[in-house]
Design a protein around this motif. Structure first.
Motif, PDB file in Angstrom:
ATOM      1  N   GLN A   1      30.186-102.088  53.517  1.00 23.40           N
ATOM      2  CA  GLN A   1      30.117-101.361  54.995  1.00 23.40           C
ATOM      3  C   GLN A   1      30.475 -99.869  54.334  1.00 23.40           C
ATOM      4  O   GLN A   1      31.007 -99.330  53.226  1.00 23.40           O
ATOM      5  CB  GLN A   1      31.906-101.302  55.158  1.00 23.40           C
ATOM      6  N   TYR A   2      29.258 -99.069  55.192  1.00 17.66           N
ATOM      7  CA  TYR A   2      28.831 -98.074  54.531  1.00 17.66           C
ATOM      8  C   TYR A   2      29.555 -96.380  55.974  1.00 17.66           C
ATOM      9  O   TYR A   2      29.150 -96.864  57.410  1.00 17.66           O
ATOM     10  CB  TYR A   2      27.717 -97.718  54.792  1.00 17.66           C
ATOM     11  N   LEU A   3      30.318 -95.661  55.417  1.00 17.57           N
ATOM     12  CA  LEU A   3      30.635 -94.832  56.435  1.00 17.57           C
ATOM     13  C   LEU A   3      30.458 -93.161  55.772  1.00 17.57           C
ATOM     14  O   LEU A   3      30.206 -92.987  54.379  1.00 17.57           O
ATOM     15  CB  LEU A   3      32.631 -94.527  56.066  1.00 17.57           C
ATOM     16  N   SER A   4      29.846 -92.430  57.088  1.00 19.89           N
ATOM     17  CA  SER A   4      29.702 -90.585  56.688  1.00 19.89           C
ATOM     18  C   SER A   4      30.571 -90.117  57.768  1.00 19.89           C
ATOM     19  O   SER A   4      30.689 -90.452  58.803  1.00 19.89           O
ATOM     20  CB  SER A   4      28.278 -90.718  57.400  1.00 19.89           C
ATOM     21  N   SER A   5      31.499 -89.178  56.833  1.00 22.55           N
ATOM     22  CA  SER A   5      32.621 -88.785  57.114  1.00 22.55           C
ATOM     23  C   SER A   5      32.012 -88.112  59.234  1.00 22.55           C
ATOM     24  O   SER A   5      31.081 -87.154  59.033  1.00 22.55           O
ATOM     25  CB  SER A   5      33.208 -87.997  56.206  1.00 22.55           C
TER      26      SER A   5
ATOM     27  N   LEU B   1      23.701 -87.111  53.083  1.00 22.84           N
ATOM     28  CA  LEU B   1      25.349 -86.568  54.250  1.00 22.84           C
ATOM     29  C   LEU B   1      26.293 -87.181  52.815  1.00 22.84           C
ATOM     30  O   LEU B   1      25.645 -88.495  52.629  1.00 22.84           O
ATOM     31  CB  LEU B   1      25.101 -87.691  54.944  1.00 22.84           C
ATOM     32  N   PRO B   2      27.318 -87.161  52.884  1.00 19.33           N
ATOM     33  CA  PRO B   2      28.125 -87.532  51.791  1.00 19.33           C
ATOM     34  C   PRO B   2      28.296 -89.298  52.511  1.00 19.33           C
ATOM     35  O   PRO B   2      28.991 -89.106  54.378  1.00 19.33           O
ATOM     36  CB  PRO B   2      29.423 -86.388  52.674  1.00 19.33           C
ATOM     37  N   ILE B   3      28.098 -89.614  51.818  1.00 17.12           N
ATOM     38  CA  ILE B   3      28.338 -91.326  52.028  1.00 17.12           C
ATOM     39  C   ILE B   3      29.451 -92.087  51.281  1.00 17.12           C
ATOM     40  O   ILE B   3      29.612 -92.223  49.507  1.00 17.12           O
ATOM     41  CB  ILE B   3      27.156 -92.511  52.609  1.00 17.12           C
ATOM     42  N   THR B   4      30.373 -93.104  51.920  1.00 19.18           N
ATOM     43  CA  THR B   4      31.079 -94.197  51.165  1.00 19.18           C
ATOM     44  C   THR B   4      30.840 -94.920  51.389  1.00 19.18           C
ATOM     45  O   THR B   4      30.001 -95.564  52.315  1.00 19.18           O
ATOM     46  CB  THR B   4      32.614 -93.328  50.802  1.00 19.18           C
ATOM     47  N   SER B   5      31.081 -95.827  50.045  1.00 17.13           N
ATOM     48  CA  SER B   5      30.865 -97.474  50.613  1.00 17.13           C
ATOM     49  C   SER B   5      32.436 -98.702  50.360  1.00 17.13           C
ATOM     50  O   SER B   5      32.995 -97.926  49.138  1.00 17.13           O
ATOM     51  CB  SER B   5      29.565 -98.522  50.459  1.00 17.13           C
ATOM     52  N   ASN B   6      32.626 -99.142  50.583  1.00 17.66           N
ATOM     53  CA  ASN B   6      33.784-100.355  50.381  1.00 17.66           C
ATOM     54  C   ASN B   6      32.866-101.268  51.186  1.00 17.66           C
ATOM     55  O   ASN B   6      32.153-102.151  51.490  1.00 17.66           O
ATOM     56  CB  ASN B   6      35.331 -99.750  50.399  1.00 17.66           C
TER      57      ASN B   6
END
Length: 810
Positions: free
Chosen positions: A240-244, A407-412
């Motif tokens: 799952q990819y999230l951009s704040s 963009l700052p992107i996080t994944s989990n």
């Protein structure tokens, strides 16, 4: 020979709601691909998928049958010329739509739909067809409680097919492998527990594994989802990819690259409520390898993508203007690293969207979508060549997208998959209906300037360049032989400030409104003849006694039904009867050349002693005369070219020290120099310096530049002052005359000497002791009147001599 007429290109249709032309003249040659088709079945229709099936095209989507809250899945079969040969709909109890499509191994195809049999419950409906679009099977998956929706369908070999979408009653995404008769081989529901909604929207076959993408919805964001399944239904990887703070939407935007990596495109909403495009490159496990973003002034969204033969990426979607008045479909072609190769609007309508993009066997591309015309939606089908051009050559402009910051992107990996048994039910029936009408919206040729001597350029715009105008002559906006086929909804003209309209003989009165730097006038003609009459009569002229001179442009915009526009540019050069010419003399440097530029506002002709044009290069000194003119006047001017001075000499300036509070005058004059610039912004060769620091001086002339740097330091020097009187009368007050030190440094002064002289120059006293002082006597006798006191000492920098006339008071 009479020149060939130039043409004005714009878009027109043949149906009732968009009938624009009196005469239709299609440009594409026989058997050539169409450029743009609109499918009109007399009701709202939306295309979601396009397939190439043999020699025909399948365009599938939905129709509302002009009934509120009632839609039916529908597809059209077209030959390659764009003619509709078959229209078939799904007989739905309530609402249905074909949302997925794939080719079968036997040359046929399968369409996947959601079919609503109750108020809120959807089921998955599949219909299988042979190569001639004859139905050979149908089935339904689901029941009256699960509320399923299919979003993509792909063939995985051995007459097996992967369907992906959403199970609405559980807010789960699903992936299901089915065989060619609808039996479910396996079904997996996938969810991220923190999300309120999950859906898969696209899938590709990667060897013997399946890659799926989609998105979820939680309270604040819309994260993108990634999953990898085996052909046996095992969940191998997920992300799952999230951009704040950003919201994402994923459409059909998954590409498998030859190296095994994946490209996923999504849309995110910014804090300014703009929509930008985010492109991620993933490795097979879903790790982010690279990312880049594109955006413009409105809301931009990618709906479909393809991989070009040269390895570049093709994205198609739509862009909504900031005012949300128009939504225009566009194409974006970029390298895998994010460099924009080309971008352009796709449709002649400014109210259109793209839904699907597929390659054609000839190297070109088909795109499906829909557009709005007079408050009704019609299916749209486009064709582009391998170079991503319309066959009709129309240039529709650009969305002007730009590469944006990352963009700052996080994944989990918070997702889970659960198998489920889904029944296969009877399929929904089909019904052939009257075939829709296909309307060719390729570029149309209109004769705009019959004699062909002023119109320049082709495409969606026309460009008229009038000869320069002298005095106060009216300037027509169009040629007298204009031929406008069709009736615009309105005509809008933007005219430079300082000019006004002249409507000789026109029945309409201009509605003129000041708008920043232009004037806008809007006409609403009732017939083509009236529109032509207005245009033939329309001219502009200066609004006052001193009109602005030089090149100007009038922008004419014609608004036609279905959101189509035509823009014309009328250029003119308004000339004065006077030409203001005063060319300066110049300097020629030894061994070089100099450019003489006679460019003058309003001038159109130049002649330098036999050389045409405003520019003349000379390498010898002398006098050069130029003739400058336009259609209104001719003047002459002469430029004297003088040989520059020899080499400049560097000024002799060295470091020195100042006493605090003192100043020094400097003269840095250099023969042949004409400019002196100091580092503290002083100018000229002569100046005074009273502060310590580093000083730089640049000395220029027309041919050379020299510079020098020197340092100025300062110290606290010894300073004395001499009293003007004293009273040696023995009262103990002011009985001795001394040189009084002004600063403490005088205590260590060296080589001090004080002398006292009478009025005839006789020496009365001399001492080298600065503390001794004079008692006012000479040879023991009191001295009266006025004496001259002279001291001489070394200040620490140089010798100082002071004199003072001193009165002796007794």
């Amino acid at each position: 020979m009479k020149p060939a007429p130039h043409v004005l290109m714009f878009f027109a249709g043949m149906r009732t709601c968009c009938s624009l032309l009196l005469v239709l003249c299609c440009l594409p040659a026989a058997n050539a691909q169409f450029s743009e088709l609109h499918l009109d079945a007399g009701r709202n229709e939306r295309a979601d998928r396009v397939l190439v099936v043999g020699d025909h095209l399948i365009v599938a989507g939905l129709t509302d049958e002009n009934v509120v809250d009632r839609t039916e899945a529908i597809f059209h079969r077209l030959d390659r010329s764009g003619s509709v040969v078959q229209t078939t709909r799904l007989a739905s109890n309530r609402r249905s739509s074909f949302r997925a499509a794939t080719l079968t191994e036997d040359g046929g195809f399968i369409l996947g739909a959601w079919n609503n049999t109750q108020t809120t419950i959807d089921q998955l409906a599949f219909n299988r067809f042979d190569a001639e679009a004859n139905e050979v099977g149908s089935w339904t998956l689901g029941d009256e409680e699960l509320d399923e929706e299919v979003r993509d369908l792909i063939s995985v070999g051995n007459d097996r097919y992967l369907a992906v979408g959403n199970v609405g009653s559980r807010d789960d995404a699903f992936a299901a492998l089915i065989d060619g008769v609808g039996e479910v081989i396996w079904w997996q529901n996938f969810r991220v527990p923190a999300n309120n909604f999950n859906i898969f929207t696209d899938a590709v076959l990667d060897g013997d594994e399946l890659v799926l993408i989609g998105h979820g919805i939680d309270d604040n964001t819309t994260p993108m989802l990634f999953a990898r399944f085996s052909l046996g239904g095992e969940l191998l990887a997920h992300r799952q990819y999230l951009s704040s703070g950003e919201r994402a939407n994923v459409d059909r935007s998954l590409l498998l690259l030859p190296n095994g990596n994946l490209v996923v495109t999504t849309t995110y909403r910014t804090e300014a409520d703009e929509g930008n495009i985010l492109v991620l490159t993933l490795d097979p496990a879903g790790e982010i390898l690279n990312q880049f973003s594109f955006g413009g002034p409105g809301r931009d969204r990618i709906a479909a993508s393809a991989l070009a033969a040269d390895g570049s990426l093709i994205f198609a979607g739509h862009s909504r203007t900031p005012s949300e008045e128009f939504t225009r479909s566009f194409l974006l072609n970029v390298t895998p690293a994010g460099e924009i190769l080309q971008q352009r609007y796709l449709s002649s309508s400014n109210r259109s969207r793209i839904t699907d993009l597929i390659p054609s066997e000839d190297g070109g591309y088909y795109l499906s979508g829909f557009l709005e015309c007079e408050e009704r939606l019609n299916m749209m089908l486009l064709y582009l060549t391998a170079d991503l051009e319309r066959p009709d050559g129309c240039n529709l402009g650009s969305p002007d997208l730009e590469l944006l910051a990352s963009l700052p992107i996080t994944s989990n990996s918070p997702g889970v998959a659960e198998a489920e048994s889904i029944p296969t039910l009877a399929g929904a029936p089909l019904a052939d209906v009257q075939a829709a009408t296909s309307i060719d919206f390729s570029c149309i040729s209109l004769t705009f300037d019959e004699d062909g001597n002023r119109t320049i350029g082709t495409g969606a715009d026309t460009h008229i360049a009038w000869p320069p105008t002298c005095g106060r002559e009216p300037i027509p906006l169009t040629d007298v032989d204009l031929e406008l086929r069709g009736v615009p909804d309105s005509m809008v003209f933007r005219v430079p400030v300082g000019f006004e309209f002249v409507l000789a003989g026109s029945p309409l009165v201009a509605n003129t409104v000041a708008e920043e730097m232009t004037v806008r006038t809007v006409f609403y003609p009732t017939s083509a003849a009236e529109a032509e009459s207005i245009l033939r009569d329309l001219a502009i002229r200066p609004a006052g006694p001193n009109p602005p001179l030089g090149e100007r442009v009038v922008i004419s915009r014609f608004n036609f039904p279905c959101g189509r526009q035509l823009t014309g540019l009328t250029e003119f050069n308004y000339l004065d009867t006077e030409l203001d010419v005063d060319l300066p003399d110049t300097t020629l440097c030894p061994g070089a050349s100099v450019t003489l530029d006679a460019t003058t506002p309003g001038a159109t002709e130049y002649l330098w002693e036999g050389t045409a044009g405003p520019i003349l290069e000379v390498d010898q000194p002398g006098s050069f005369t130029v003739r400058i003119g336009n259609e209104c006047r001719t003047v002459f001017d002469t430029v004297n070219v003088m040989l520059g001075a020899p080499n400049l000499v560097t000024p002799e300036l060295t470091d020195f020290t100042l006493c605090l509070g003192d100043s020094v005058s400097i003269d840095a004059t250099v023969p042949g120099a004409d400019q002196y610039l100091w580092s503290d912004d002083a100018v000229g060769p002569e100046r005074s310096i009273n502060a310590m620091g580093t000083y730089r001086l640049a000395v220029n002339n027309a041919c050379e530049r020299v510079s020098i740097q020197f340092n100025v330091t300062s110290i606290d020097c010894c300073r004395f002052y001499l009293p003007t009187a004293f009273s040696p009368n023995g009262d103990g007050v002011n009985d001795t005359y001394r040189a009084e030190p002004a600063v403490a440094t005088c205590e260590e002064v060296r080589n001090f000497e004080m002398s006292v002289y009478n009025r005839w120059g006789g020496q009365l006293y001399r001492s080298e002791d600065q503390l001794a002082g004079w008692d006012g006597r000479f040879r023991g006798e009191p001295v009266r009147g006025t004496v001259l006191v002279v001291i001489r000492y070394h200040s620490g920098i140089d010798w100082v001599e002071l004199q003072e006339a001193v009165s002796i008071l007794r």
